[in-house]
Scaffold this motif. Structure first.
Motif, PDB file in Angstrom:
ATOM      1  N   UNK A 218       0.831  -1.201   0.000  1.00 59.09           N
ATOM      2  CA  UNK A 218       0.000   0.000   0.000  1.00 59.09           C
ATOM      3  C   UNK A 218       0.870   1.257   0.000  1.00 59.09           C
ATOM      4  N   UNK A 219       2.004   1.208   0.694  1.00 57.61           N
ATOM      5  CA  UNK A 219       2.895   2.355   0.718  1.00 57.61           C
ATOM      6  C   UNK A 219       3.410   2.667  -0.687  1.00 57.61           C
ATOM      7  N   UNK A 220       3.837   1.635  -1.403  1.00 53.07           N
ATOM      8  CA  UNK A 220       4.348   1.830  -2.764  1.00 53.07           C
ATOM      9  C   UNK A 220       3.238   2.315  -3.689  1.00 53.07           C
ATOM     10  N   UNK A 221       2.089   1.658  -3.641  1.00 55.05           N
ATOM     11  CA  UNK A 221       0.991   2.064  -4.510  1.00 55.05           C
ATOM     12  C   UNK A 221       0.449   3.434  -4.122  1.00 55.05           C
ATOM     13  N   UNK A 222       0.492   3.758  -2.831  1.00 51.85           N
ATOM     14  CA  UNK A 222       0.041   5.074  -2.400  1.00 51.85           C
ATOM     15  C   UNK A 222       0.896   6.183  -2.983  1.00 51.85           C
ATOM     16  N   UNK A 223       2.217   5.956  -3.025  1.00 46.53           N
ATOM     17  CA  UNK A 223       3.106   6.948  -3.635  1.00 46.53           C
ATOM     18  C   UNK A 223       2.816   7.075  -5.127  1.00 46.53           C
ATOM     19  N   UNK A 224       2.483   5.939  -5.737  1.00 47.64           N
ATOM     20  CA  UNK A 224       2.108   5.973  -7.150  1.00 47.64           C
ATOM     21  C   UNK A 224       0.822   6.764  -7.342  1.00 47.64           C
ATOM     22  N   UNK A 225      -0.141   6.605  -6.426  1.00 44.24           N
ATOM     23  CA  UNK A 225      -1.385   7.373  -6.511  1.00 44.24           C
ATOM     24  C   UNK A 225      -1.095   8.878  -6.483  1.00 44.24           C
ATOM     25  N   UNK A 226      -0.168   9.266  -5.630  1.00 45.15           N
ATOM     26  CA  UNK A 226       0.163  10.692  -5.515  1.00 45.15           C
ATOM     27  C   UNK A 226       0.773  11.207  -6.813  1.00 45.15           C
ATOM     28  N   UNK A 227       1.721  10.438  -7.368  1.00 48.87           N
ATOM     29  CA  UNK A 227       2.321  10.821  -8.646  1.00 48.87           C
ATOM     30  C   UNK A 227       1.266  10.878  -9.740  1.00 48.87           C
ATOM     31  N   UNK A 228       0.336   9.946  -9.673  1.00 55.94           N
ATOM     32  CA  UNK A 228      -0.738   9.910 -10.665  1.00 55.94           C
ATOM     33  C   UNK A 228      -1.593  11.168 -10.590  1.00 55.94           C
ATOM     34  N   UNK A 229      -1.861  11.655  -9.389  1.00 55.86           N
ATOM     35  CA  UNK A 229      -2.664  12.864  -9.234  1.00 55.86           C
ATOM     36  C   UNK A 229      -1.889  14.112  -9.686  1.00 55.86           C
ATOM     37  N   UNK A 230      -0.586  14.103  -9.462  1.00 57.48           N
ATOM     38  CA  UNK A 230       0.224  15.221  -9.956  1.00 57.48           C
ATOM     39  C   UNK A 230       0.111  15.330 -11.472  1.00 57.48           C
ATOM     40  N   UNK A 231       0.189  14.185 -12.140  1.00 60.08           N
ATOM     41  CA  UNK A 231       0.083  14.183 -13.593  1.00 60.08           C
ATOM     42  C   UNK A 231      -1.333  14.485 -14.051  1.00 60.08           C
ATOM     43  N   UNK A 232      -2.317  13.985 -13.304  1.00 66.74           N
ATOM     44  CA  UNK A 232      -3.718  14.214 -13.673  1.00 66.74           C
ATOM     45  C   UNK A 232      -4.068  15.698 -13.632  1.00 66.74           C
ATOM     46  N   UNK A 233      -3.528  16.407 -12.651  1.00 61.29           N
ATOM     47  CA  UNK A 233      -3.867  17.820 -12.467  1.00 61.29           C
ATOM     48  C   UNK A 233      -2.949  18.762 -13.239  1.00 61.29           C
ATOM     49  N   UNK A 234      -1.801  18.262 -13.656  1.00 63.73           N
ATOM     50  CA  UNK A 234      -0.799  19.145 -14.257  1.00 63.73           C
ATOM     51  C   UNK A 234      -1.335  19.878 -15.476  1.00 63.73           C
ATOM     52  N   UNK A 235      -1.842  19.158 -16.455  1.00 64.32           N
ATOM     53  CA  UNK A 235      -2.299  19.785 -17.697  1.00 64.32           C
ATOM     54  C   UNK A 235      -3.512  20.686 -17.482  1.00 64.32           C
ATOM     55  N   UNK A 236      -4.556  20.244 -16.763  1.00 65.00           N
ATOM     56  CA  UNK A 236      -5.706  21.137 -16.562  1.00 65.00           C
ATOM     57  C   UNK A 236      -5.347  22.440 -15.851  1.00 65.00           C
ATOM     58  N   UNK A 237      -4.494  22.360 -14.833  1.00 62.29           N
ATOM     59  CA  UNK A 237      -4.133  23.569 -14.083  1.00 62.29           C
ATOM     60  C   UNK A 237      -3.276  24.497 -14.937  1.00 62.29           C
ATOM     61  N   UNK A 238      -2.343  23.929 -15.684  1.00 61.60           N
ATOM     62  CA  UNK A 238      -1.496  24.757 -16.555  1.00 61.60           C
ATOM     63  C   UNK A 238      -2.328  25.417 -17.649  1.00 61.60           C
ATOM     64  N   UNK A 239      -3.239  24.668 -18.240  1.00 61.11           N
ATOM     65  CA  UNK A 239      -4.096  25.255 -19.278  1.00 61.11           C
ATOM     66  C   UNK A 239      -4.964  26.362 -18.703  1.00 61.11           C
ATOM     67  N   UNK A 240      -5.474  26.156 -17.498  1.00 61.35           N
ATOM     68  CA  UNK A 240      -6.303  27.174 -16.855  1.00 61.35           C
ATOM     69  C   UNK A 240      -5.501  28.443 -16.603  1.00 61.35           C
ATOM     70  N   UNK A 241      -4.321  28.273 -16.059  1.00 58.12           N
ATOM     71  CA  UNK A 241      -3.501  29.443 -15.736  1.00 58.12           C
ATOM     72  C   UNK A 241      -3.060  30.175 -17.002  1.00 58.12           C
ATOM     73  N   UNK A 242      -2.644  29.419 -18.028  1.00 54.26           N
ATOM     74  CA  UNK A 242      -2.202  30.056 -19.275  1.00 54.26           C
ATOM     75  C   UNK A 242      -3.351  30.797 -19.959  1.00 54.26           C
ATOM     76  N   UNK A 243      -4.547  30.184 -19.919  1.00 53.32           N
ATOM     77  CA  UNK A 243      -5.704  30.836 -20.533  1.00 53.32           C
ATOM     78  C   UNK A 243      -6.068  32.110 -19.781  1.00 53.32           C
ATOM     79  N   UNK A 244      -5.994  32.071 -18.457  1.00 54.53           N
ATOM     80  CA  UNK A 244      -6.268  33.272 -17.669  1.00 54.53           C
ATOM     81  C   UNK A 244      -5.236  34.362 -17.950  1.00 54.53           C
ATOM     82  N   UNK A 245      -3.985  33.972 -18.071  1.00 59.93           N
ATOM     83  CA  UNK A 245      -2.927  34.953 -18.358  1.00 59.93           C
ATOM     84  C   UNK A 245      -3.148  35.605 -19.720  1.00 59.93           C
ATOM     85  N   UNK A 246      -3.520  34.809 -20.716  1.00 61.90           N
ATOM     86  CA  UNK A 246      -3.800  35.341 -22.060  1.00 61.90           C
ATOM     87  C   UNK A 246      -4.943  36.350 -22.005  1.00 61.90           C
ATOM     88  N   UNK A 247      -6.028  35.999 -21.294  1.00 59.84           N
ATOM     89  CA  UNK A 247      -7.168  36.912 -21.215  1.00 59.84           C
ATOM     90  C   UNK A 247      -6.859  38.137 -20.359  1.00 59.84           C
TER      91      UNK A 247
END
Length: 260
Positions: A218-247
């Protein structure tokens, strides 16, 4: 004759002094002492206490391993929440910056938004809606992975071992129900001793090891879950911030430029 009369009188006095037997009471026969049965009873009680003591210690260790796993689950959960917290802070800062520029532009326009500001506002709303959908998808994914981890790791092993251990205090009674006390006394005791050796060996080599394995898994898979969430949120948050900066630059440069 006098001597005979005296002897009869003494016998009568002794007879009257003895307690009269109650014919309604059954005759009590002295119980024969059986050292073999008494010893077997003592041995069985000793075996019972032996198994009960093991069961109590077993439950104490089970509680220890369960609390350790709960602490690990809490640690993984908090780390995952921190990932979402950091990204939420980034989102909040981005929104605050663009909202501040929008309000400043609105002030420069005298409080009446022009077509450009309305277009930017629509773009900002669409950007927020898109982020909300993607962010919620990541949150549901995180909840599902944690829930699956809880359902598939450690606790199935814990339940299986706990169920098998619940029968330990009954081993003594089970052995008595199978053997003949008078003919198989020693075999019953030998059987119980062998059973005790088996369960202690199982605990040391199986239960304890399986708990450690599942917790590490569970410890190993839990760390994988965290990395997975970092990747899951990376693109949406970056796109949101870049779009806000453009506007935000559109607001300053196109919708309500600052007078030179």
């Amino acid at each position: 004759m006098k001597l005979f009369a005296i002897i009869v009188s003494l016998m009568l006095v002794q007879a009257l002094a003895l307690p009269m037997e109650d014919p309604s009471k059954p005759e009590e026969m002295p119980k024969p002492k059986n050292d073999v049965v008494d010893q077997f009873r003592a041995d069985i009680i000793e075996q019972f206490y032996r198994f009960q003591t093991f069961y109590d210690l077993f439950n104490e260790r089970m509680t220890h391993y369960r609390l350790e796993h709960v602490n690990l689950v809490t640690e993984i959960g908090l780390d995952m929440m921190e990932v979402f917290s950091v990204d939420l802070d980034i989102i909040r800062q981005s929104k605050d910056y663009v909202d501040m520029q929008f309000r400043n532009a609105l002030d420069r326009l005298g409080g009446n938004p022009n077509a450009c500001l309305n277009e930017v506002q629509a773009a900002l709303d669409a950007n927020s809606a898109r982020l909300g959908t993607e962010f919620n998808a990541c949150a549901r994914r995180a909840n599902a992975t944690i829930s699956n981890g809880l359902a598939e790791i450690f606790y199935p092993t814990f339940d299986s071992i706990q169920n098998s251990a619940s029968t330990v205090p009954l081993l003594t009674i089970n052995a008595l129900s199978r053997g003949n006390v008078f003919d198989d006394a020693q075999e019953i005791l030998d059987y119980l001793d062998a059973q005790y050796q088996v369960i202690t060996l199982q605990w040391k080599s199986a239960a304890s090891q399986l708990f450690r394995w599942d917790t590490n898994r569970f410890r190993v898979e839990g760390r994988f879950y965290i990395e997975e969430m970092l990747l899951c949120l990376l693109e949406p948050v970056e796109n949101y911030r870049n779009t806000n900066t453009f506007n935000m630059y559109r607001i300053v440069d196109e919708c309500a430029p600052t007078r030179q």
